[in-house]
Design a protein around this motif. Structure first.
Motif, PDB file in Angstrom:
ATOM      1  N   TYR A  47       0.907  -1.054   0.018  1.00  0.00           N
ATOM      2  CA  TYR A  47      -0.101   0.159  -0.111  1.00  0.00           C
ATOM      3  C   TYR A  47       0.660   1.190  -0.112  1.00  0.00           C
ATOM      4  N   PHE A  48       1.918   1.401   0.775  1.00  0.00           N
ATOM      5  CA  PHE A  48       2.920   2.436   0.771  1.00  0.00           C
ATOM      6  C   PHE A  48       3.430   2.621  -0.657  1.00  0.00           C
ATOM      7  N   ILE A  54       1.089   6.812  -7.026  1.00  0.00           N
ATOM      8  CA  ILE A  54      -0.092   7.686  -7.140  1.00  0.00           C
ATOM      9  C   ILE A  54       0.795   9.263  -7.134  1.00  0.00           C
ATOM     10  N   ARG A  55       1.569   9.251  -6.045  1.00  0.00           N
ATOM     11  CA  ARG A  55       2.130  10.906  -5.913  1.00  0.00           C
ATOM     12  C   ARG A  55       2.950  11.113  -7.124  1.00  0.00           C
ATOM     13  N   LYS A  56       3.836  10.053  -7.615  1.00  0.00           N
ATOM     14  CA  LYS A  56       4.720  10.184  -8.770  1.00  0.00           C
ATOM     15  C   LYS A  56       3.697  10.365  -9.933  1.00  0.00           C
ATOM     16  N   LYS A  57       2.655   9.957 -10.190  1.00  0.00           N
ATOM     17  CA  LYS A  57       1.662  10.001 -11.187  1.00  0.00           C
ATOM     18  C   LYS A  57       1.362  11.610 -11.288  1.00  0.00           C
ATOM     19  N   TYR A  88      -8.295  11.311  -4.824  1.00  0.00           N
ATOM     20  CA  TYR A  88      -9.260  10.249  -4.552  1.00  0.00           C
ATOM     21  C   TYR A  88      -8.402   8.788  -4.385  1.00  0.00           C
ATOM     22  N   ASP A  89      -7.625   8.516  -5.401  1.00  0.00           N
ATOM     23  CA  ASP A  89      -6.695   7.280  -5.199  1.00  0.00           C
ATOM     24  C   ASP A  89      -5.841   7.399  -3.970  1.00  0.00           C
ATOM     25  N   GLY A  94      -5.583   5.214   1.588  1.00  0.00           N
ATOM     26  CA  GLY A  94      -5.725   5.247   3.094  1.00  0.00           C
ATOM     27  C   GLY A  94      -6.787   4.478   3.692  1.00  0.00           C
ATOM     28  N   LYS A  95      -8.056   4.600   2.984  1.00  0.00           N
ATOM     29  CA  LYS A  95      -9.016   3.614   3.598  1.00  0.00           C
ATOM     30  C   LYS A  95      -8.787   2.331   3.700  1.00  0.00           C
ATOM     31  N   ALA A  96      -7.946   1.590   2.764  1.00  0.00           N
ATOM     32  CA  ALA A  96      -7.355   0.379   2.548  1.00  0.00           C
ATOM     33  C   ALA A  96      -6.467   0.079   3.601  1.00  0.00           C
ATOM     34  N   MET A  97      -5.706   1.023   3.829  1.00  0.00           N
ATOM     35  CA  MET A  97      -4.527   0.879   4.820  1.00  0.00           C
ATOM     36  C   MET A  97      -5.193   0.740   6.493  1.00  0.00           C
TER      37      MET A  97
END
Length: 189
Positions: A47-48, A54-57, A88-89, A94-97
């Motif tokens: 997840y990390f 996601i941040r890179k994209k 959103y992603d 975060g919800k999944a974590m």
């Protein structure tokens, strides 16, 4: 294969294997605990890694949807959400974590307080499977296109209340619903 079917097959298979394991042996139990902790750490690291991808994209495409009113709260109204694909992603990951941490706490209760050992083996397998089949993993690790079930916002299966009341199960993305929510002024950023 359908994830629900594969979950059932893996759970039943893992239960059969767990019955054959020497769970009374303290040394084996230590290895089993270590395996469970390792599976949780690997899941967290996946997840990390998804978060970093996601941040890179940095996809700043605007995403608008309407969260339906809560059926149990008569004062709630549909809420317009305007966000970006990136945010959103990140929120979904975060919800999944958080769900992962809830599972760890529940397993701590089952194993630490109730003294059940079989779930350690089963959950070690199911957690990693769940992480690798999650929508963020499908999009950002496996490279699936955001189409159909993977289109944002992600669709959720209707819960018990939605089935009984006929309320919308998940976010609404049609233009008429978004326009009506914009007119009503129920916004969430």
């Amino acid at each position: 294969m359908n994830p629900a079917v594969s979950n059932l097959v893996i759970s039943i298979g893992a239960m059969q294997v767990a019955r054959k394991l020497p769970l009374d042996d303290p040394q084996y139990l230590t290895y089993l605990r270590g395996g469970y902790v390792t599976a949780q750490v690997v899941s967290f690291l996946i997840y990390f890694a998804i978060t970093l991808i996601i941040r890179k994209k940095n996809d700043l495409t605007v995403l608008k949807y309407v969260n339906p009113a809560t059926p149990m709260n008569p004062d709630s109204k549909p809420e317009l959400v305007t966000t970006t694909v990136r945010d959103y992603d990140l929120a979904e990951t975060g919800k999944a974590m958080k769900s992962l941490f809830f599972g760890i706490a529940f397993m701590g209760f089952l194993h630490g307080y109730m003294k059940y050992t079989q779930p350690l083996f089963i959950q070690g397998l199911m957690t990693i499977k769940g992480v690798l089949e999650s929508n963020p993993a499908k999009l950002h690790i496996w490279g699936s296109k955001p189409e159909g079930a993977l289109s944002r916002p992600f669709k959720t299966a209707p819960g018990i209340m939605e089935s009984l009341t006929g309320a919308a199960a998940g976010p609404q993305t049609d233009a008429a619903t978004i326009k009506a929510a914009e007119k009503a002024g129920n916004k969430s950023e």
